[in-house]
Motif scaffolding. Structure first.
Motif, PDB file in Angstrom:
ATOM      1  N   LEU A  39      -6.616   3.281  -6.240  1.00 48.02           N
ATOM      2  CA  LEU A  39      -7.082   4.443  -5.467  1.00 48.02           C
ATOM      3  C   LEU A  39      -7.814   4.008  -4.195  1.00 48.02           C
ATOM      4  CD1 LEU A  39      -8.393   6.642  -8.413  1.00 48.02           C
ATOM      5  CD2 LEU A  39      -6.267   6.937  -7.124  1.00 48.02           C
ATOM      6  N   VAL A  40      -8.623   2.966  -4.325  1.00 48.70           N
ATOM      7  CA  VAL A  40      -9.328   2.440  -3.152  1.00 48.70           C
ATOM      8  C   VAL A  40      -8.310   1.874  -2.164  1.00 48.70           C
ATOM      9  CG1 VAL A  40     -11.003   0.723  -2.342  1.00 48.70           C
ATOM     10  CG2 VAL A  40     -11.433   1.985  -4.459  1.00 48.70           C
ATOM     11  N   LEU A  41      -7.333   1.139  -2.663  1.00 44.50           N
ATOM     12  CA  LEU A  41      -6.286   0.591  -1.794  1.00 44.50           C
ATOM     13  C   LEU A  41      -5.535   1.714  -1.081  1.00 44.50           C
ATOM     14  CD1 LEU A  41      -4.636  -1.780  -0.708  1.00 44.50           C
ATOM     15  CD2 LEU A  41      -3.177  -1.573  -2.738  1.00 44.50           C
ATOM     16  N   GLY A  42      -5.196   2.749  -1.791  1.00 48.25           N
ATOM     17  CA  GLY A  42      -4.490   3.881  -1.181  1.00 48.25           C
ATOM     18  C   GLY A  42      -5.300   4.541  -0.083  1.00 48.25           C
ATOM     19  N   LEU A  45      -5.386   2.199   2.909  1.00 48.75           N
ATOM     20  CA  LEU A  45      -4.089   2.212   3.577  1.00 48.75           C
ATOM     21  C   LEU A  45      -3.909   3.477   4.408  1.00 48.75           C
ATOM     22  CD1 LEU A  45      -1.568   0.557   3.963  1.00 48.75           C
ATOM     23  CD2 LEU A  45      -0.606   1.633   1.920  1.00 48.75           C
ATOM     24  N   LYS A  46      -4.390   4.583   3.886  1.00 47.57           N
ATOM     25  CA  LYS A  46      -4.297   5.857   4.614  1.00 47.57           C
ATOM     26  C   LYS A  46      -5.001   5.769   5.974  1.00 47.57           C
ATOM     27  CE  LYS A  46      -5.765  10.655   4.320  1.00 47.57           C
ATOM     28  NZ  LYS A  46      -6.459  11.663   3.514  1.00 47.57           N
ATOM     29  N   LEU A  53      -4.685  -5.670   5.737  1.00 44.90           N
ATOM     30  CA  LEU A  53      -6.066  -5.280   6.024  1.00 44.90           C
ATOM     31  C   LEU A  53      -6.612  -4.387   4.915  1.00 44.90           C
ATOM     32  CD1 LEU A  53      -8.482  -5.338   7.911  1.00 44.90           C
ATOM     33  CD2 LEU A  53      -7.422  -3.476   9.219  1.00 44.90           C
ATOM     34  N   SER A  54      -5.776  -3.510   4.393  1.00 44.86           N
ATOM     35  CA  SER A  54      -6.194  -2.621   3.306  1.00 44.86           C
ATOM     36  C   SER A  54      -6.498  -3.410   2.034  1.00 44.86           C
ATOM     37  CB  SER A  54      -5.113  -1.574   3.030  1.00 44.86           C
ATOM     38  OG  SER A  54      -4.945  -0.743   4.145  1.00 44.86           O
TER      39      SER A  54
END
Length: 67
Positions: A39-42, A45-46, A53-54
């Protein structure tokens, strides 16, 4: 039997945070990462629009939890 098996996966998030505050067991951060890393990665990325970088930012966020 030198190593005690950790069974934190059945704990609530609040329980995990309270345990981490008490005993500083880094394994707990790993459990939280398993639960919320995607969820943090998503979210990263958003906003960052760059996978590398994400991923780096996600790791930095979870590493900061040790402090």
């Amino acid at each position: 039997a030198f190593f005690k098996k950790r069974t934190y996966k059945d704990k609530t998030d609040k329980d995990l945070i309270d345990l981490y505050k008490t005993n500083q067991d880094r394994y707990i951060i790993g459990v939280l990462y398993e639960r919320y890393g995607h969820l943090v990665l998503g979210t990263c990325l958003k906003y960052l629009k760059d996978m590398t970088l994400s991923e780096d930012t996600t790791m930095s966020i979870f590493e900061s939890l040790f402090e």
